[in-house]
Design a protein around this motif. Structure first.
Motif, PDB file in Angstrom:
ATOM      1  N   HIS A  53     119.147 -13.298  61.058  1.00  0.00           N
ATOM      2  CA  HIS A  53     118.865 -13.841  62.384  1.00  0.00           C
ATOM      3  C   HIS A  53     119.323 -12.833  63.437  1.00  0.00           C
ATOM      4  N   HIS A  54     118.714 -12.895  64.624  1.00  0.00           N
ATOM      5  CA  HIS A  54     119.069 -11.912  65.656  1.00  0.00           C
ATOM      6  C   HIS A  54     120.551 -11.974  66.026  1.00  0.00           C
ATOM      7  N   SER A  55     121.169 -13.131  65.923  1.00  0.00           N
ATOM      8  CA  SER A  55     122.594 -13.240  66.246  1.00  0.00           C
ATOM      9  C   SER A  55     123.444 -12.475  65.227  1.00  0.00           C
ATOM     10  N   GLN A  56     123.025 -12.481  63.951  1.00  0.00           N
ATOM     11  CA  GLN A  56     123.747 -11.711  62.944  1.00  0.00           C
ATOM     12  C   GLN A  56     123.610 -10.209  63.183  1.00  0.00           C
ATOM     13  N   MET A  57     122.437  -9.800  63.585  1.00  0.00           N
ATOM     14  CA  MET A  57     122.232  -8.373  63.873  1.00  0.00           C
ATOM     15  C   MET A  57     123.073  -7.942  65.066  1.00  0.00           C
ATOM     16  N   CYS A  58     123.141  -8.775  66.076  1.00  0.00           N
ATOM     17  CA  CYS A  58     123.935  -8.452  67.260  1.00  0.00           C
ATOM     18  C   CYS A  58     125.424  -8.367  66.896  1.00  0.00           C
ATOM     19  N   ALA A  59     125.883  -9.291  66.048  1.00  0.00           N
ATOM     20  CA  ALA A  59     127.284  -9.266  65.612  1.00  0.00           C
ATOM     21  C   ALA A  59     127.584  -8.013  64.804  1.00  0.00           C
ATOM     22  N   TYR A  60     126.636  -7.569  63.999  1.00  0.00           N
ATOM     23  CA  TYR A  60     126.823  -6.343  63.215  1.00  0.00           C
ATOM     24  C   TYR A  60     126.951  -5.127  64.134  1.00  0.00           C
ATOM     25  N   LEU A  61     126.109  -5.048  65.154  1.00  0.00           N
ATOM     26  CA  LEU A  61     126.193  -3.927  66.096  1.00  0.00           C
ATOM     27  C   LEU A  61     127.507  -3.959  66.866  1.00  0.00           C
ATOM     28  N   GLU A  62     127.988  -5.139  67.210  1.00  0.00           N
ATOM     29  CA  GLU A  62     129.287  -5.242  67.874  1.00  0.00           C
ATOM     30  C   GLU A  62     130.414  -4.745  66.954  1.00  0.00           C
ATOM     31  N   ALA A  63     130.321  -5.080  65.665  1.00  0.00           N
ATOM     32  CA  ALA A  63     131.336  -4.629  64.707  1.00  0.00           C
ATOM     33  C   ALA A  63     131.314  -3.108  64.573  1.00  0.00           C
ATOM     34  N   TYR A  64     130.123  -2.525  64.556  1.00  0.00           N
ATOM     35  CA  TYR A  64     129.995  -1.059  64.482  1.00  0.00           C
ATOM     36  C   TYR A  64     130.593  -0.404  65.719  1.00  0.00           C
ATOM     37  N   TYR A  65     130.344  -1.013  66.862  1.00  0.00           N
ATOM     38  CA  TYR A  65     130.881  -0.522  68.144  1.00  0.00           C
ATOM     39  C   TYR A  65     132.408  -0.534  68.131  1.00  0.00           C
ATOM     40  N   GLU A  66     132.983  -1.597  67.600  1.00  0.00           N
ATOM     41  CA  GLU A  66     134.443  -1.700  67.543  1.00  0.00           C
ATOM     42  C   GLU A  66     135.026  -0.745  66.504  1.00  0.00           C
ATOM     43  N   ALA A  67     134.406  -0.684  65.328  1.00  0.00           N
ATOM     44  CA  ALA A  67     134.948   0.143  64.249  1.00  0.00           C
ATOM     45  C   ALA A  67     134.953   1.617  64.611  1.00  0.00           C
ATOM     46  N   ASN A  68     133.984   2.065  65.399  1.00  0.00           N
ATOM     47  CA  ASN A  68     133.907   3.473  65.781  1.00  0.00           C
ATOM     48  C   ASN A  68     134.589   3.769  67.118  1.00  0.00           C
ATOM     49  N   GLU A  69     135.241   2.751  67.685  1.00  0.00           N
ATOM     50  CA  GLU A  69     136.015   2.912  68.921  1.00  0.00           C
ATOM     51  C   GLU A  69     135.185   3.580  70.023  1.00  0.00           C
ATOM     52  N   LEU A  70     134.039   2.966  70.323  1.00  0.00           N
ATOM     53  CA  LEU A  70     133.120   3.537  71.300  1.00  0.00           C
ATOM     54  C   LEU A  70     133.312   3.002  72.707  1.00  0.00           C
ATOM     55  N   ALA A  71     134.262   2.078  72.899  1.00  0.00           N
ATOM     56  CA  ALA A  71     134.405   1.405  74.197  1.00  0.00           C
ATOM     57  C   ALA A  71     134.656   2.389  75.338  1.00  0.00           C
ATOM     58  N   ARG A  72     135.436   3.433  75.079  1.00  0.00           N
ATOM     59  CA  ARG A  72     135.777   4.356  76.170  1.00  0.00           C
ATOM     60  C   ARG A  72     134.604   5.243  76.575  1.00  0.00           C
ATOM     61  N   HIS A  73     133.517   5.207  75.791  1.00  0.00           N
ATOM     62  CA  HIS A  73     132.374   6.065  76.097  1.00  0.00           C
ATOM     63  C   HIS A  73     131.209   5.309  76.735  1.00  0.00           C
ATOM     64  N   VAL A  74     131.179   3.974  76.601  1.00  0.00           N
ATOM     65  CA  VAL A  74     130.017   3.200  77.022  1.00  0.00           C
ATOM     66  C   VAL A  74     130.287   2.505  78.352  1.00  0.00           C
ATOM     67  N   ASN A  75     129.366   2.677  79.294  1.00  0.00           N
ATOM     68  CA  ASN A  75     129.427   2.019  80.599  1.00  0.00           C
ATOM     69  C   ASN A  75     128.346   0.946  80.649  1.00  0.00           C
ATOM     70  N   PHE A  76     128.748  -0.320  80.754  1.00  0.00           N
ATOM     71  CA  PHE A  76     127.797  -1.424  80.780  1.00  0.00           C
ATOM     72  C   PHE A  76     127.370  -1.731  82.216  1.00  0.00           C
ATOM     73  N   GLY A  77     126.212  -2.376  82.330  1.00  0.00           N
ATOM     74  CA  GLY A  77     125.667  -2.688  83.647  1.00  0.00           C
ATOM     75  C   GLY A  77     125.320  -1.441  84.433  1.00  0.00           C
ATOM     76  N   ALA A  78     124.991  -0.365  83.731  1.00  0.00           N
ATOM     77  CA  ALA A  78     124.707   0.929  84.372  1.00  0.00           C
ATOM     78  C   ALA A  78     123.253   1.301  84.113  1.00  0.00           C
TER      79      ALA A  78
END
Length: 639
Positions: free
Chosen positions: A104-129
């Motif tokens: 389901h699309h919600s599972q795919m979104c959760a997987y991408l969020e997990a990948y984002y967290e595991a690779n510590e990408l928060a300091r590189h991504v600017n949201f609402g930009a």
């Protein structure tokens, strides 16, 4: 047809992998934080580049985030993948719980969020930009972000996806009812009791018409041809699991025959109902539609009508190509998307239909420093493709791959992959459609060449360890347990000179509970630092990531100390810092170590470099003043 004559190449078009950098680190802008963008940010940051990502939405997920506030997601409430979970994962980030289900699309979104967290990408991504404009200026790119001004970068990487700008046919006449593109479709309930015409003959059209048939009074599918249908499963396994590179060894007719035999024996071949026939052979021109349970029920039960394509609107009705008209309350256009990147100037962001010429389907031949991730139609397995594209791009920016001369680049674009050309040549010379295995083989060949040019960058498979390494490390830890405890309690009066003279060094790191663990290693000392190459998944790397404090002492091959230890702080080097460490180690040990390290690379072991830094107060000039008596007392404790 769009080709190299439709627009002259940028005079500054890159012909080599060299990059303008600031302080030795390339500045890279990535646009988009969906499936493609996250893979690009992860690969480029791990390669040591200065990466900034701009995402128009308020969170990661791209098209898989339902009601994404970017306004570019086509996800509807019941959306599921048409590819099995095993194919819907990054190779570097497998999730066992996703192995076989159609998600389901919600599972795919959760997987991408997990990948984002595991690779510590928060300091590189600017949201609402939202990127308003990106222009080539001098030797780089100037990127204008809405409400945030402009920034300059060496490379621009477009990874924002190409499924968001609706392609709606221009039909004569007017329609009094409701019209929408499938991108704006969310739930079927709003069409309850209505007569709906769905225009299109591909995956989304059949998904939507099947779902609407459960609530609408009447549903009509309007198209001249409907693509081939394939089942989700055959003999209890997802059919796409049988899509392997072995198929490249067989001609397409043989592949089709084997597939038909397999699905026939499994009694899994879908019922086409009254759908019009496809206009091309299976696996040519377009990818087939995967039949969900809802779709199969609608087809088998003849729950919707089929008509030719719509040619005109006539008030409260639509006219089909056969001249008949039919009253309708709503028309849903499932007619695909235009490929477009409006923030890019001219033809750089506006292709012709499904033709978008890119070298290796990544690099623009018209402007230097411009790359795209994920602008391909390769059927199942897009996660593997975007991750490998991102790794390829990282090697290019790092200079371990180079671009050919402009004429050679265009020649390679025109040729494409042989299997892709045979399958999708009718779609256009520069079509984005390709055979996944043929394309991955081309990228893999380039990456092997890049890794041969620099062993320091050779990390072919993230997390891959030397066989039996874990058990060996535990045995070694137990053997040196008393030695580690002795070093940890003895005065740390060693010097870097001692480390430099010794053939081997003993590193002592600390577990969470403070227990010391000793490991003998090859080490090279210089400039107040000690360099070590080790497996990225080793215990000492994990312990240093948690607690950078460590001790290093000279030792023999079995780990027996040859002098007092030195206090150091350890860290894992970035990819762009590894060359210095490798040069120091190569100069220190010569061909014996080189042969061992080549074995690690051949076995695809994921290696890392450690830098152990001595405090300024303990640098050699001061450490040499330690008394001989103090050193003798330390050696007595260690013995």
């Amino acid at each position: 047809m769009l080709d190299r004559r439709s627009q002259p190449p940028d005079p500054a078009s890159a012909t080599a992998g060299a990059t303008t950098t600031l302080g030795g680190r390339a500045r890279v802008c990535v646009i988009g934080a969906g499936m493609s963008g996250l893979a690009a940010v992860a690969a480029l940051t791990q390669a040591g580049f200065d990466v900034v990502c701009y995402e128009a939405g308020g969170a990661v997920g791209g098209m898989w985030r339902y009601e994404n506030d970017s306004g570019r997601s086509a996800a509807y409430a019941s959306l599921e993948t048409n590819t099995s979970g095993r194919r819907m994962q990054y190779p570097s980030f497998p999730r066992p719980e996703l192995a076989r289900e159609f998600l389901h699309h919600s599972q795919m979104c959760a997987y991408l969020e997990a990948y984002y967290e595991a690779n510590e990408l928060a300091r590189h991504v600017n949201f609402g930009a939202t990127v308003d404009r990106a222009e080539r200026t001098g030797s780089g790119w100037e990127v204008s972000v809405h409400g945030a001004g402009r920034r300059r970068f060496d490379w621009l990487v477009v990874a924002s996806g190409h499924y968001w700008e609706p392609a709606i046919p221009d039909l004569p006449g007017e329609f009094a009812g409701e019209t929408m593109h499938v991108r704006d479709y969310r739930e079927p309930e709003r069409f309850a009791g209505k007569h709906v015409v769905v225009v299109g003959g591909a995956q989304s059209a059949l998904d939507i018409v099947s779902e609407l048939s459960t609530v609408a009074a009447r549903v009509t599918l309007a198209c001249d041809h409907v693509q081939h249908l394939l089942p989700r499963y055959a003999f209890g396994r997802p059919l796409d699991e049988r899509d392997t590179a072995t198929a490249l060894l067989l001609p397409l007719p043989a592949v089709r025959m084997i597939l038909r035999s397999l699905t026939g024996l499994a009694r899994a071949w879908p019922d086409r109902g009254e759908l019009p026939p496809p206009e091309h052979p299976l696996f040519e021109a377009h990818w087939p539609t995967i039949v969900s349970p809802t779709m199969q029920a609608a087809l088998a039960g003849r729950k919707f009508d089929c008509r030719p394509r719509v040619v005109a609107m006539t008030g409260d009705a639509v006219r089909f190509a056969d001249g008949n008209e039919e009253a309708a309350d709503a028309v849903v256009f499932a007619t695909g998307y235009e490929i477009g990147f409006p923030f890019l100037p001219g033809e750089l962001g506006r292709p012709h239909r499904r033709e978008f010429p890119l070298y290796r389907r990544i690099v623009s031949p018209r402007a230097s420093g411009l790359a795209f991730i994920g602008v391909v139609e390769a059927g199942p397995g897009m996660f593997e493709i975007v991750e490998r594209q991102s790794l390829w791009l990282a090697e290019l920016i790092a200079g371990r791959l180079s671009l050919p001369a402009p004429h050679a680049m265009w020649s390679a674009i025109d040729r494409g992959e042989r299997r892709s050309r045979r399958q999708f040549g009718a779609t256009g010379r520069h079509t984005i459609f390709c055979n996944r295995h043929a394309y991955l083989r081309v990228l893999a060949k380039d990456l092997r060449r890049a890794r041969k040019s620099s062993r320091a960058s050779a990390r072919p498979r993230r997390g891959r360890r030397l066989p039996a390494a874990l058990g060996s490390a535990r045995l070694q830890g137990r053997t040196l347990r008393r030695t580690a405890a002795a070093i940890a309690t003895a005065p740390a009066a060693g010097t870097l000179d001692d480390i430099a003279r010794a053939r081997y060094s003993l590193i002592v790191t600390f577990r969470r509970d403070g227990t010391p663990v000793a490991t003998p290693v090859w080490a090279a000392a210089g400039n107040g630092r000690v360099y070590v190459r080790t497996e990225r998944g080793s215990g000492k790397v994990k312990r240093l990531a948690r607690d950078p404090r460590a001790l290093v002492a000279p030792c023999n091959a079995r780990g027996r100390p040859r002098g007092p230890a030195l206090h150091v702080r350890g860290r894992v080097l970035r990819s762009d810092e590894e060359a210095t460490a490798e040069a120091a180690l190569a100069a220190r040990y010569g061909p014996g170590r080189a042969a061992f390290e080549r074995t690690m690379d051949a076995m695809r072991v994921d290696m890392a470099y450690l830098e152990l830094t001595a405090p300024r107060s303990a640098r050699p000039a001061r450490l040499r003043r330690a008394s001989v008596g103090h050193r003798l007392r330390t050696l007595a404790v260690l013995a």
